[in-house]
Scaffold this motif. Structure first.
Motif, mmCIF file in Angstrom:
data_model
loop_
_atom_site.group_PDB
_atom_site.id
_atom_site.type_symbol
_atom_site.label_atom_id
_atom_site.label_comp_id
_atom_site.label_asym_id
_atom_site.label_seq_id
_atom_site.Cartn_x
_atom_site.Cartn_y
_atom_site.Cartn_z
ATOM 1 N N PRO A 163 0.815 -1.229 0.000
ATOM 2 C CA PRO A 163 0.000 0.000 0.000
ATOM 3 C C PRO A 163 0.843 1.270 0.000
ATOM 4 C CG PRO A 163 -0.851 -1.577 1.594
ATOM 5 C CD PRO A 163 0.476 -2.098 1.139
ATOM 6 N N LEU A 164 1.994 1.217 0.692
ATOM 7 C CA LEU A 164 2.862 2.389 0.766
ATOM 8 C C LEU A 164 3.497 2.694 -0.582
ATOM 9 C CD1 LEU A 164 3.751 4.344 3.021
ATOM 10 C CD2 LEU A 164 5.785 2.924 3.335
ATOM 11 N N MET A 165 3.920 1.642 -1.299
ATOM 12 C CA MET A 165 4.554 1.842 -2.595
ATOM 13 C C MET A 165 3.590 2.423 -3.632
ATOM 14 S SD MET A 165 7.739 1.168 -2.283
ATOM 15 C CE MET A 165 7.510 1.968 -0.682
ATOM 16 N N LYS A 166 2.296 2.180 -3.455
ATOM 17 C CA LYS A 166 1.314 2.743 -4.384
ATOM 18 C C LYS A 166 1.227 4.260 -4.271
ATOM 19 C CE LYS A 166 -1.710 -1.313 -4.650
ATOM 20 N NZ LYS A 166 -3.080 -1.838 -4.420
ATOM 21 N N LEU A 167 1.634 4.791 -3.114
ATOM 22 C CA LEU A 167 1.571 6.244 -2.896
ATOM 23 C C LEU A 167 2.868 6.950 -3.260
ATOM 24 C CD1 LEU A 167 -0.248 6.373 0.586
ATOM 25 C CD2 LEU A 167 -1.253 6.379 -1.713
ATOM 26 N N ALA A 168 3.926 6.191 -3.529
ATOM 27 C CA ALA A 168 5.226 6.799 -3.803
ATOM 28 C C ALA A 168 5.211 7.555 -5.125
ATOM 29 C CB ALA A 168 6.315 5.731 -3.822
ATOM 30 N N SER A 169 5.846 8.725 -5.124
ATOM 31 C CA SER A 169 5.934 9.539 -6.344
ATOM 32 C C SER A 169 7.064 9.072 -7.242
ATOM 33 C CB SER A 169 6.149 11.010 -5.965
ATOM 34 O OG SER A 169 5.119 11.467 -5.114
ATOM 35 N N SER A 170 8.080 8.446 -6.665
ATOM 36 C CA SER A 170 9.226 7.983 -7.446
ATOM 37 C C SER A 170 9.002 6.566 -7.946
ATOM 38 C CB SER A 170 10.502 8.063 -6.590
ATOM 39 O OG SER A 170 10.277 7.492 -5.321
ATOM 40 N N ASP A 171 9.896 6.113 -8.810
ATOM 41 C CA ASP A 171 9.790 4.789 -9.415
ATOM 42 C C ASP A 171 10.106 3.710 -8.374
ATOM 43 O OD1 ASP A 171 9.634 2.649 -11.091
ATOM 44 O OD2 ASP A 171 11.544 3.023 -12.103
ATOM 45 N N THR A 172 9.153 2.805 -8.138
ATOM 46 C CA THR A 172 9.324 1.763 -7.115
ATOM 47 C C THR A 172 9.408 0.366 -7.715
ATOM 48 O OG1 THR A 172 6.922 1.493 -6.825
ATOM 49 C CG2 THR A 172 8.020 3.158 -5.466
ATOM 50 N N VAL A 173 9.444 0.262 -9.042
ATOM 51 C CA VAL A 173 9.400 -1.053 -9.691
ATOM 52 C C VAL A 173 10.569 -1.928 -9.242
ATOM 53 C CG1 VAL A 173 9.492 -2.275 -11.891
ATOM 54 C CG2 VAL A 173 8.152 -0.178 -11.685
ATOM 55 N N GLY A 174 11.784 -1.356 -9.240
ATOM 56 C CA GLY A 174 12.958 -2.131 -8.857
ATOM 57 C C GLY A 174 12.863 -2.641 -7.428
ATOM 58 N N TYR A 175 12.418 -1.764 -6.527
ATOM 59 C CA TYR A 175 12.307 -2.164 -5.122
ATOM 60 C C TYR A 175 11.247 -3.241 -4.943
ATOM 61 C CZ TYR A 175 10.889 -2.029 -0.246
ATOM 62 O OH TYR A 175 10.527 -2.382 1.026
ATOM 63 N N VAL A 176 10.108 -3.093 -5.623
ATOM 64 C CA VAL A 176 9.025 -4.076 -5.492
ATOM 65 C C VAL A 176 9.487 -5.443 -5.980
ATOM 66 C CG1 VAL A 176 6.736 -4.730 -6.336
ATOM 67 C CG2 VAL A 176 7.172 -2.374 -5.614
ATOM 68 N N VAL A 177 10.228 -5.472 -7.096
ATOM 69 C CA VAL A 177 10.745 -6.743 -7.616
ATOM 70 C C VAL A 177 11.689 -7.389 -6.601
ATOM 71 C CG1 VAL A 177 12.193 -7.806 -9.389
ATOM 72 C CG2 VAL A 177 10.471 -6.108 -10.034
ATOM 73 N N ILE A 178 12.610 -6.578 -6.039
ATOM 74 C CA ILE A 178 13.543 -7.093 -5.032
ATOM 75 C C ILE A 178 12.784 -7.578 -3.798
ATOM 76 C CG2 ILE A 178 15.415 -6.467 -3.459
ATOM 77 C CD1 ILE A 178 16.398 -4.523 -5.602
ATOM 78 N N PHE A 179 11.790 -6.815 -3.402
ATOM 79 C CA PHE A 179 10.993 -7.176 -2.220
ATOM 80 C C PHE A 179 10.285 -8.511 -2.427
ATOM 81 C CE2 PHE A 179 6.900 -7.322 -0.064
ATOM 82 C CZ PHE A 179 7.262 -7.068 1.251
ATOM 83 N N ILE A 180 9.691 -8.690 -3.614
ATOM 84 C CA ILE A 180 8.955 -9.936 -3.894
ATOM 85 C C ILE A 180 9.908 -11.125 -3.914
ATOM 86 C CG2 ILE A 180 7.608 -11.163 -5.629
ATOM 87 C CD1 ILE A 180 6.336 -8.474 -6.375
ATOM 88 N N TYR A 181 11.071 -10.965 -4.558
ATOM 89 C CA TYR A 181 12.045 -12.066 -4.581
ATOM 90 C C TYR A 181 12.530 -12.387 -3.167
ATOM 91 C CZ TYR A 181 12.521 -12.588 -9.640
ATOM 92 O OH TYR A 181 12.284 -12.867 -10.963
#
Length: 310
Positions: free
Chosen positions: A183-201
């Motif tokens: 939910p927090l990453m959905k509110l981020a203004s910056s690019d979170t794709v890389g972090y989300v991928v790392i988080f999921i792995y």
């Protein structure tokens, strides 16, 4: 990913459960009672293990660590939720939100590791009963406990530190009860794709590796139990594992539902109900599962209660 932790948002609003003022007060009373019972039951287990010398064994040493963990696990999130129900103020500061996120992942990571350690303890107790006392000695138990807490702490920070690097300059409303990553990453203004991928792995490794080790341990345990000559021996051996196995199924099942589905960024209304159960009901059920199914704990409780009454 930005290298600065500057943010346009000073606080987030935890929407959680919506309703009229009367409904909010009802939620407050309900979850306050559950929270108090959670603290009391887990403290009871720790106290019983400490004051009864015949429970000073590896199994109950790890159980008391687990009970201590279950005290802090809801404490990270539930008091803030209760405050929102009572006062109507559901705002949480930016720094408090990230601190809550870090603490939540520290305790969750610790729980994965500790449940795995408890599975290995049952493995040695059932598969190598004659060598059990030598293998699971006091020194090793303390090292495993310290390693579990240290591993959880390091992983909690590893998952949370990137959150300090994102900027939040849009909406500040979190459709959740606490500050969780997705939910927090959905509110981020910056690019979170890389972090989300790392988080999921990381989540896949952190969840599935301990789960695999637990499954392997129980495969050996079940094979050993089936080879026991008497039905009474098989039932006694299996009864020492059923409580731990039940907690494993509840905890890992909930986490897999949240983070290991095909697209964890997609929000479902069911997430709120499951997360509420996970944060409030599960920490209360765990000590009840262990105590109600464990004759030694019940006997020790009756003995301790008898001392108090006399």
């Amino acid at each position: 990913m930005p290298s600065s932790n500057q943010t346009c948002v000073n606080e987030f609003i935890l929407l959680g459960l919506q309703g009229s003022r009367e409904v909010q007060i009802l939620y407050f009373v309900l979850f306050l009672v559950i929270y108090i019972l959670t603290i009391l039951t887990n403290c009871m287990i720790i106290t019983i293990v400490c004051i009864n010398k015949h429970l000073h064994t590896p199994m109950y040493f790890f159980l008391s660590n687990f009970a201590f963990l279950e005290i802090w696990y809801p404490t990270v999130t539930v008091p803030k939720m209760l405050s929102g129900f009572l006062t109507g103020n559901k705002a949480i500061s930016y720094r408090s939100c990230l601190a809550q996120l870090c603490s939540f992942y520290f305790l969750a990571s610790m729980e994965y590791i500790l449940l795995t350690v408890m599975a290995f303890d049952r493995y040695f107790a059932i598969c190598y009963p004659l060598q059990y006392g030598t293998i699971m000695n006091s020194s090793l138990c303390k090292k495993l406990a310290i390693g579990s807490w240290t591993g959880g702490f390091l992983n909690g920070w590893a998952l949370s530190i990137p959150g300090f690097l994102f900027s939040f300059c849009g909406s500040n409303e979190l459709s959740h009860f606490f500050c969780d990553t997705m939910p927090l990453m959905k509110l981020a203004s910056s690019d979170t794709v890389g972090y989300v991928v790392i988080f999921i792995y990381n989540a896949w490794i952190l969840v599935l590796l301990p789960l695999l080790l637990i499954i392997i341990s129980y495969c050996y345990i079940i094979m050993t139990i089936l080879r026991l000559p008497s039905a009474t021996g098989r039932m006694k051996a299996f009864s020492t594992c059923i409580s731990h196995l039940t907690v494993v199924l509840i905890f890992f099942g909930t986490v897999i539902f949240f983070y290991l589905r095909p697209n964890p960024m997609v929000s479902f209304e069911a997430d709120k109900a499951v997360s509420l159960i996970f944060l409030t009901i599960t920490p209360l059920l765990n000590p009840l599962i262990y105590s109600l199914r464990n004759k030694e704990v019940i006997k020790a409780f009756r003995k301790s209660w008898g001392r108090i009454r006399s």
